[in-house]
Scaffold this motif. Structure first.
Motif, PDB file in Angstrom:
ATOM      1  N   ILE A  72       0.845  -1.201   0.000  1.00 34.07           N
ATOM      2  CA  ILE A  72       0.000   0.000   0.000  1.00 34.07           C
ATOM      3  C   ILE A  72       0.880   1.252   0.000  1.00 34.07           C
ATOM      4  N   THR A  73       0.696   2.083  -1.000  1.00 30.80           N
ATOM      5  CA  THR A  73       1.440   3.347  -1.086  1.00 30.80           C
ATOM      6  C   THR A  73       0.462   4.499  -1.273  1.00 30.80           C
ATOM      7  N   ILE A  74       0.909   5.685  -0.876  1.00 25.55           N
ATOM      8  CA  ILE A  74       0.079   6.889  -0.962  1.00 25.55           C
ATOM      9  C   ILE A  74       0.331   7.563  -2.305  1.00 25.55           C
ATOM     10  N   THR A  75      -0.723   7.820  -3.043  1.00 22.27           N
ATOM     11  CA  THR A  75      -0.591   8.502  -4.345  1.00 22.27           C
ATOM     12  C   THR A  75      -0.963   9.979  -4.262  1.00 22.27           C
ATOM     13  N   LYS A  76      -1.785  10.323  -3.303  1.00 20.78           N
ATOM     14  CA  LYS A  76      -2.185  11.719  -3.152  1.00 20.78           C
ATOM     15  C   LYS A  76      -2.637  11.936  -1.721  1.00 20.78           C
ATOM     16  N   CYS A  77      -2.355  13.130  -1.214  1.00 22.36           N
ATOM     17  CA  CYS A  77      -2.729  13.439   0.166  1.00 22.36           C
ATOM     18  C   CYS A  77      -3.262  14.857   0.237  1.00 22.36           C
ATOM     19  N   ASP A  78      -4.475  14.986   0.705  1.00 22.47           N
ATOM     20  CA  ASP A  78      -5.042  16.305   0.987  1.00 22.47           C
ATOM     21  C   ASP A  78      -4.771  16.595   2.454  1.00 22.47           C
ATOM     22  N   PHE A  79      -3.666  17.338   2.703  1.00 23.77           N
ATOM     23  CA  PHE A  79      -3.150  17.526   4.067  1.00 23.77           C
ATOM     24  C   PHE A  79      -3.583  18.901   4.572  1.00 23.77           C
ATOM     25  N   PRO A  80      -4.630  18.962   5.383  1.00 23.78           N
ATOM     26  CA  PRO A  80      -5.089  20.262   5.894  1.00 23.78           C
ATOM     27  C   PRO A  80      -4.101  20.838   6.892  1.00 23.78           C
ATOM     28  N   GLU A  81      -4.187  22.119   7.123  1.00 19.36           N
ATOM     29  CA  GLU A  81      -3.285  22.759   8.075  1.00 19.36           C
ATOM     30  C   GLU A  81      -3.550  22.219   9.480  1.00 19.36           C
ATOM     31  N   PRO A  82      -2.536  21.666  10.131  1.00 23.52           N
ATOM     32  CA  PRO A  82      -2.732  21.123  11.477  1.00 23.52           C
ATOM     33  C   PRO A  82      -2.844  22.240  12.503  1.00 23.52           C
ATOM     34  N   ASP A 122      -7.564   0.520  -5.710  1.00 22.51           N
ATOM     35  CA  ASP A 122      -7.433   1.937  -5.379  1.00 22.51           C
ATOM     36  C   ASP A 122      -8.312   2.198  -4.164  1.00 22.51           C
ATOM     37  N   MET A 123      -7.777   2.931  -3.223  1.00 21.28           N
ATOM     38  CA  MET A 123      -8.518   3.204  -1.991  1.00 21.28           C
ATOM     39  C   MET A 123      -8.480   4.695  -1.702  1.00 21.28           C
ATOM     40  N   ALA A 124      -9.555   5.223  -1.184  1.00 20.63           N
ATOM     41  CA  ALA A 124      -9.619   6.608  -0.717  1.00 20.63           C
ATOM     42  C   ALA A 124     -10.103   6.617   0.727  1.00 20.63           C
ATOM     43  N   ILE A 125      -9.367   7.306   1.571  1.00 17.02           N
ATOM     44  CA  ILE A 125      -9.732   7.446   2.981  1.00 17.02           C
ATOM     45  C   ILE A 125     -10.121   8.905   3.193  1.00 17.02           C
ATOM     46  N   PHE A 126     -11.306   9.124   3.726  1.00 16.56           N
ATOM     47  CA  PHE A 126     -11.834  10.481   3.847  1.00 16.56           C
ATOM     48  C   PHE A 126     -11.967  10.907   5.312  1.00 16.56           C
ATOM     49  N   ALA A 153      -8.195   8.996  17.370  1.00 15.07           N
ATOM     50  CA  ALA A 153      -8.225   8.990  15.906  1.00 15.07           C
ATOM     51  C   ALA A 153      -9.583   8.506  15.420  1.00 15.07           C
ATOM     52  N   GLN A 154     -10.079   9.130  14.367  1.00 15.96           N
ATOM     53  CA  GLN A 154     -11.344   8.736  13.767  1.00 15.96           C
ATOM     54  C   GLN A 154     -11.224   8.808  12.247  1.00 15.96           C
ATOM     55  N   VAL A 155     -11.744   7.787  11.568  1.00 15.82           N
ATOM     56  CA  VAL A 155     -11.766   7.742  10.101  1.00 15.82           C
ATOM     57  C   VAL A 155     -13.206   7.928   9.650  1.00 15.82           C
ATOM     58  N   GLY A 156     -13.416   8.927   8.801  1.00 17.17           N
ATOM     59  CA  GLY A 156     -14.773   9.224   8.373  1.00 17.17           C
ATOM     60  C   GLY A 156     -15.363   8.170   7.450  1.00 17.17           C
ATOM     61  N   ASP A 157     -14.641   7.830   6.373  1.00 12.45           N
ATOM     62  CA  ASP A 157     -15.176   6.874   5.400  1.00 12.45           C
ATOM     63  C   ASP A 157     -14.024   6.298   4.587  1.00 12.45           C
ATOM     64  N   VAL A 158     -14.266   5.138   3.982  1.00 13.97           N
ATOM     65  CA  VAL A 158     -13.296   4.475   3.122  1.00 13.97           C
ATOM     66  C   VAL A 158     -14.021   4.016   1.860  1.00 13.97           C
ATOM     67  N   ASP A 159     -13.400   4.247   0.713  1.00  8.73           N
ATOM     68  CA  ASP A 159     -13.957   3.753  -0.547  1.00  8.73           C
ATOM     69  C   ASP A 159     -12.881   2.929  -1.246  1.00  8.73           C
ATOM     70  N   ILE A 160     -13.235   1.744  -1.754  1.00 11.48           N
ATOM     71  CA  ILE A 160     -12.261   0.838  -2.373  1.00 11.48           C
ATOM     72  C   ILE A 160     -12.784   0.404  -3.736  1.00 11.48           C
ATOM     73  N   GLU A 161     -11.899   0.414  -4.704  1.00 10.06           N
ATOM     74  CA  GLU A 161     -12.218  -0.069  -6.047  1.00 10.06           C
ATOM     75  C   GLU A 161     -11.194  -1.147  -6.404  1.00 10.06           C
ATOM     76  N   PHE A 162     -11.681  -2.401  -6.617  1.00 13.49           N
ATOM     77  CA  PHE A 162     -10.797  -3.513  -6.935  1.00 13.49           C
ATOM     78  C   PHE A 162     -10.683  -3.670  -8.454  1.00 13.49           C
ATOM     79  N   HIS A 163      -9.491  -4.099  -8.893  1.00  9.43           N
ATOM     80  CA  HIS A 163      -9.238  -4.307 -10.317  1.00  9.43           C
ATOM     81  C   HIS A 163      -8.556  -5.660 -10.518  1.00  9.43           C
TER      82      HIS A 163
END
Length: 452
Positions: A72-82, A122-126, A153-163
């Motif tokens: 598992i590798t990160i392809t994009k990160c929307d990193f809000p200001e901490p 492909d996975m997206a963690i929101f 820690a809390q994870v809002g949602d996860v979306d997964i697309e298998f290929h």
């Protein structure tokens, strides 16, 4: 994010109940600057990270599908200001990130009875929210310490697309097990945060709190007490004492308490008491290093004065008669450790020294001639310009007295008048740090009970 903020403190961390001779104050402005630098650094590093595998099983109507998500590798990160703030309740920091979203890619493997399959995903963690609180302290050796107090820690949602493979068969079941994957990711966040804090603590404990300046002098810089934190700043009190490596003898004076005024417009403030300079002076003095010999070879050939009995006859008429045509040697040394004192806008130095004069016989032996006591006071100014600590020093007072003589009495007034006013210009480059530069630097000198 949090470890990147504390890395700043590694540079300054470095005895119990004693007054600190060095104080360092990190203001909220400096903390927020460190937060922004750290956030950028973390975002750059995230794309290089390979995350650990995720494995589990999902029960469906006809059995259990066992799965592994790997590579598992990160392809994009929307990193809000901490958000980072001083946290008085625990004498530490509170760090939080809200709304973090990450896109990942990797490979999948499934095992459903005798059926084995694989492919990519492909996975997206929101909307990941993380809050961490840490406490700063001091270990018995004076190192800065850091401990995790709480993490959520809390994870809002996860979306997964298998290929690939037979993903079209179990893709419809994603909604049944993406909650489990979301929960597993959520459960791993805080242990990873705590592991990062433990690693940082390890490096803090390994950091030096004593530094060899050279083969003669050591500089001790442990914490003297617990860090002090309020809503707007962090204050570290450091010992700031020089020792002779030979004697490690304590000076006959102690560091006096002084108060650092907060400078909210600046990121970092550092205060240095005169104790630090005087401990260095005492270290060199107690090791017998504040002495030097002067002979005639060190005087320019064109000088009107030379170190021989003939030339010194103008001050001591009987000297060339008693010891005709002999070279001389002067031993110059400190009678007491020179002492610095801070005054508004100036630094003063009191020096009590002595000069012993010898005549060098033809066979090389040295015959004592006389001893002069030298008492002088210097004053100087110090400032910062072009990333350089600069200063000038002049002699305010110079007194010579005849302490002992093997050649009879003589007047020292003429010797004193030949001593010229001393004025020195000095410049020392300020230390530089990677990825950091001092700007708008201000240096102030006040009474010792206040701040430098």
């Amino acid at each position: 994010m949090f470890p990147s903020v504390i890395v700043v403190l590694l540079l300054i961390s470095l005895t119990c109940g004693e007054n600190p001779a060095v104080q360092v104050i990190l203001t909220n402005k400096g903390l927020q600057y460190g937060k922004n630098v750290g956030a950028g650094w973390i975002q750059d590093k995230l794309e290089l990270i390979t995350l650990p595998d995720i494995s589990g099983g999902v029960d469906i109507v006809i059995g259990t599908i066992y799965y592994t998500l790997t590579g598992i590798t990160i392809t994009k990160c929307d990193f809000p200001e901490p958000s980072v703030e001083f946290y008085e309740d625990t004498t530490g920091f509170k760090t939080s990130i809200a709304g973090l979203s990450v896109a990942l890619t990797g490979g999948w493997r499934t095992n459903f009875g005798a059926i084995h399959d694989r492919g990519s995903f492909d996975m997206a963690i929101f909307n990941v929210d993380v809050t961490s609180v840490v406490e700063l302290g001091k270990d018995p050796d004076g190192h800065l310490s850091i401990t995790s107090v709480s993490c959520d820690a809390q994870v809002g949602d996860v979306d997964i697309e298998f290929h690939g493979g037979a993903s079209w068969i179990f893709q419809p079941f994603v909604k049944h097990f993406k909650g489990r994957i979301s929960g597993e990711i959520e459960e791993r966040i805080c242990p990873n945060v705590r592991e990062s804090i433990v690693n940082l603590e390890y490096h803090l404990q390994a950091a030096n709190v004593s530094f060899d300046v050279n083969e003669d002098i050591t500089f001790d810089l442990p914490l003297t007490g617990l860090p002090v934190i309020d809503a707007s700043s962090l204050n570290l009190g450091l010992k700031g004492e020089f020792y002779s490596t030979k004697t490690h003898e304590e000076p006959p004076f102690e560091a006096q308490s002084f108060t650092m005024p907060e400078q909210p417009g600046y990121m970092l403030s550092m205060g240095l008491s005169e104790f630090t300079l005087n401990s260095a002076s005492y270290g060199y003095f107690s090791a017998g290093l504040l002495q030097t010999s002067i002979n005639d070879s060190m005087i320019p050939p064109g000088s009107p004065m030379h170190l021989n009995t003939s030339s010194m006859g103008r001050f001591i008429p009987q000297l060339p008669k008693m010891f005709p045509g002999l070279l001389m040697n002067l031993l110059v040394y400190a009678r007491e450790a020179p002492l610095f004192s801070f005054h508004p806008g100036a630094v003063k130095l009191d020096f009590q020294g002595a000069v012993k004069a010898f005549a060098i016989q033809p066979n090389g032996t040295q015959t004592p001639l006389f001893k002069l006591n030298v008492d002088s006071t210097f004053s100087g100014k110090v400032w910062i310009a072009d990333d350089t600590l600069k200063g000038s020093m002049g002699m305010n007072n110079f007194t010579l007295t005849l302490a002992a003589s093997e050649v009879g009495t003589f007047k020292v007034h003429d010797i004193k008048t030949t001593s010229q006013f001393l004025k020195l210009g000095i410049g020392v480059a300020l230390p530089r740090m990677k990825q950091a530069q001092l700007i708008n630097t201000v240096l102030k000198i006040e009474e010792v009970s206040k701040t430098l």
